[in-house]
Design a protein around this motif. Structure first.
Motif, PDB file in Angstrom:
ATOM      1  N   LEU A   1       0.780  -1.384  -0.024  1.00 33.40           N
ATOM      2  CA  LEU A   1       0.046   0.083  -0.110  1.00 33.40           C
ATOM      3  C   LEU A   1       0.826   1.191  -0.014  1.00 33.40           C
ATOM      4  O   LEU A   1       0.486   2.231  -0.721  1.00 33.40           O
ATOM      5  CB  LEU A   1      -0.894   0.062   1.272  1.00 33.40           C
ATOM      6  CG  LEU A   1      -2.200  -0.749   1.120  1.00 33.40           C
ATOM      7  CD1 LEU A   1      -3.077  -0.847   2.426  1.00 33.40           C
ATOM      8  CD2 LEU A   1      -3.018  -0.286  -0.064  1.00 33.40           C
ATOM      9  N   ALA A   2       2.008   1.325   0.664  1.00 34.09           N
ATOM     10  CA  ALA A   2       2.988   2.295   0.828  1.00 34.09           C
ATOM     11  C   ALA A   2       3.186   2.601  -0.784  1.00 34.09           C
ATOM     12  O   ALA A   2       3.309   3.839  -1.335  1.00 34.09           O
ATOM     13  CB  ALA A   2       4.156   2.159   1.520  1.00 34.09           C
ATOM     14  N   THR A   3       3.661   1.413  -1.699  1.00 33.96           N
ATOM     15  CA  THR A   3       3.846   1.596  -2.891  1.00 33.96           C
ATOM     16  C   THR A   3       2.980   2.482  -3.599  1.00 33.96           C
ATOM     17  O   THR A   3       3.113   3.399  -4.603  1.00 33.96           O
ATOM     18  CB  THR A   3       4.506   0.420  -3.652  1.00 33.96           C
ATOM     19  OG1 THR A   3       5.443  -0.099  -2.901  1.00 33.96           O
ATOM     20  CG2 THR A   3       4.820   0.518  -5.003  1.00 33.96           C
ATOM     21  N   ALA A   4       1.801   1.895  -3.707  1.00 35.88           N
ATOM     22  CA  ALA A   4       0.686   2.195  -4.239  1.00 35.88           C
ATOM     23  C   ALA A   4       0.273   3.622  -4.091  1.00 35.88           C
ATOM     24  O   ALA A   4      -0.195   4.605  -4.953  1.00 35.88           O
ATOM     25  CB  ALA A   4      -0.731   1.535  -4.013  1.00 35.88           C
ATOM     26  N   CYS A   5       0.230   4.185  -2.781  1.00 37.04           N
ATOM     27  CA  CYS A   5       0.056   5.291  -2.197  1.00 37.04           C
ATOM     28  C   CYS A   5       1.033   6.600  -2.689  1.00 37.04           C
ATOM     29  O   CYS A   5       0.731   7.619  -3.051  1.00 37.04           O
ATOM     30  CB  CYS A   5      -0.445   5.454  -0.853  1.00 37.04           C
ATOM     31  SG  CYS A   5      -1.731   4.575  -0.205  1.00 37.04           S
ATOM     32  N   THR A   6       2.404   5.952  -2.846  1.00 40.23           N
ATOM     33  CA  THR A   6       3.637   6.705  -3.317  1.00 40.23           C
ATOM     34  C   THR A   6       3.145   7.241  -4.802  1.00 40.23           C
ATOM     35  O   THR A   6       3.346   8.584  -4.977  1.00 40.23           O
ATOM     36  CB  THR A   6       4.692   5.987  -3.222  1.00 40.23           C
ATOM     37  OG1 THR A   6       4.885   5.769  -1.727  1.00 40.23           O
ATOM     38  CG2 THR A   6       6.045   7.051  -3.596  1.00 40.23           C
ATOM     39  N   VAL A   7       2.764   6.384  -5.524  1.00 44.91           N
ATOM     40  CA  VAL A   7       2.819   6.646  -6.964  1.00 44.91           C
ATOM     41  C   VAL A   7       1.362   7.331  -7.296  1.00 44.91           C
ATOM     42  O   VAL A   7       1.419   8.504  -7.712  1.00 44.91           O
ATOM     43  CB  VAL A   7       2.148   5.192  -7.779  1.00 44.91           C
ATOM     44  CG1 VAL A   7       1.836   5.581  -9.400  1.00 44.91           C
ATOM     45  CG2 VAL A   7       3.333   4.462  -7.823  1.00 44.91           C
ATOM     46  N   ILE A   8       0.296   7.214  -6.224  1.00 48.11           N
ATOM     47  CA  ILE A   8      -0.817   8.185  -6.401  1.00 48.11           C
ATOM     48  C   ILE A   8      -0.565   9.667  -5.943  1.00 48.11           C
ATOM     49  O   ILE A   8      -0.709  10.736  -6.248  1.00 48.11           O
ATOM     50  CB  ILE A   8      -2.151   7.462  -5.642  1.00 48.11           C
ATOM     51  CG1 ILE A   8      -2.463   6.454  -6.292  1.00 48.11           C
ATOM     52  CG2 ILE A   8      -3.082   8.604  -5.355  1.00 48.11           C
ATOM     53  CD1 ILE A   8      -3.487   5.931  -5.520  1.00 48.11           C
ATOM     54  N   GLY A   9       0.382   9.582  -4.807  1.00 44.96           N
ATOM     55  CA  GLY A   9       0.497  10.992  -4.202  1.00 44.96           C
ATOM     56  C   GLY A   9       1.657  11.752  -5.121  1.00 44.96           C
ATOM     57  O   GLY A   9       1.646  13.025  -4.977  1.00 44.96           O
ATOM     58  N   SER A  10       2.530  10.942  -5.702  1.00 45.46           N
ATOM     59  CA  SER A  10       3.566  11.767  -6.643  1.00 45.46           C
ATOM     60  C   SER A  10       2.624  12.313  -7.864  1.00 45.46           C
ATOM     61  O   SER A  10       3.001  13.281  -8.267  1.00 45.46           O
ATOM     62  CB  SER A  10       4.396  10.813  -6.974  1.00 45.46           C
ATOM     63  OG  SER A  10       5.336  10.271  -5.799  1.00 45.46           O
ATOM     64  N   SER A  11       1.962  11.434  -8.247  1.00 45.00           N
ATOM     65  CA  SER A  11       0.932  11.841  -9.470  1.00 45.00           C
ATOM     66  C   SER A  11       0.315  13.059  -9.271  1.00 45.00           C
ATOM     67  O   SER A  11       0.226  14.313  -9.857  1.00 45.00           O
ATOM     68  CB  SER A  11       0.077  10.888  -9.998  1.00 45.00           C
ATOM     69  OG  SER A  11       0.710   9.552 -10.311  1.00 45.00           O
ATOM     70  N   TYR A  12      -0.657  13.087  -7.899  1.00 43.10           N
ATOM     71  CA  TYR A  12      -1.161  14.354  -7.713  1.00 43.10           C
ATOM     72  C   TYR A  12      -0.283  15.430  -6.903  1.00 43.10           C
ATOM     73  O   TYR A  12      -0.874  16.640  -7.071  1.00 43.10           O
ATOM     74  CB  TYR A  12      -2.225  13.761  -6.521  1.00 43.10           C
ATOM     75  CG  TYR A  12      -3.573  13.121  -7.264  1.00 43.10           C
ATOM     76  CD1 TYR A  12      -4.471  14.014  -8.273  1.00 43.10           C
ATOM     77  CD2 TYR A  12      -3.576  11.751  -6.994  1.00 43.10           C
ATOM     78  CE1 TYR A  12      -5.450  13.378  -8.466  1.00 43.10           C
ATOM     79  CE2 TYR A  12      -4.738  11.135  -7.861  1.00 43.10           C
ATOM     80  CZ  TYR A  12      -5.699  12.080  -8.399  1.00 43.10           C
ATOM     81  OH  TYR A  12      -6.729  11.540  -9.131  1.00 43.10           O
TER      82      TYR A  12
END
Length: 150
Positions: free
Chosen positions: A63-74
Motif C-alpha cells: 500500500l505504501a508503494t501504491a499510495c506513493t505513486v498516487i501521491g506523486s502523481s497528484y
C-alpha cells in the motif's frame, strides 16, 4: 512393541479405540494422553530468534508503494510538490496496510483459538503380529501420524 498415533479430539478417536477393542486388544493396553494447549497466547511480533512465518510488513509496503505513486502523481497539481506528496502517500499507505495486517492477524488468532483443540496421543502395547492391523485402524480413522516402536 508399541504403536503410537496422534488424533484430533473428534469422533474418529472414539471410533479408533472402539475398533481396537473389537480387534481383541484389551483396554489395559490402550493408553490415551490428551496434550495440553499453549498456556498463553502467542506474541504478535516476532523476535530475531523465532518467527511464525506471518509478516505484518507486506501489506504495508504494497500500500505504501501504491499510495506513493498516487501521491506523486497528484503532487504535480497540489501545493508542496510531487516528492512531498509521494512521501506522505508512502507513510499513509504503510500505516493503513500495517493496521489492516494487525486487525486481520487478531481476527485469525481468535478464529483459530475457537476452533483449534489440542491433540490426543494414543499408545497401544501389542505383539509384533498385531502392529500392522493397529496401524491400519489408525489410518482408517484419520490419524495425523502413526509410529511403530520396537
Amino acid at each position: 512393541m508399541h504403536v503410537i498415533a496422534s488424533f484430533d479430539h473428534s469422533i474418529y478417536l472414539e471410533l479408533a479405540i472402539t475398533a481396537l477393542e473389537e480387534l481383541g486388544i484389551p483396554k489395559e493396553r490402550i493408553y490415551a494422553v490428551p496434550l495440553q494447549e499453549r498456556p498463553k497466547k502467542p506474541k504478535m511480533f516476532d523476535s530475531i530468534n523465532s518467527s511464525d512465518g506471518i509478516s505484518l510488513f507486506d501489506a504495508g509496503v504494497a500500500l505504501a508503494t501504491a499510495c506513493t505513486v498516487i501521491g506523486s502523481s497528484y503532487g504535480f497539481i497540489l501545493k508542496g510538490g510531487a516528492i512531498l506528496w509521494g512521501i506522505i502517500g508512502a507513510v499513509v499507505g504503510f500505516l493503513i496496510g500495517f493496521i489492516i495486517d494487525i486487525l486481520h492477524q487478531k481476527k485469525s488468532a481468535i478464529t483459530k483459538a475457537k476452533t483449534k483443540k489440542s491433540e490426543v496421543i494414543i499408545l497401544v502395547t501389542c505383539a509384533h503380529e498385531e502392529a500392522k492391523h493397529i496401524q491400519e485402524v489408525f489410518w482408517e480413522h484419520l490419524a495425523f501420524g502413526v509410529a511403530v516402536c520396537d
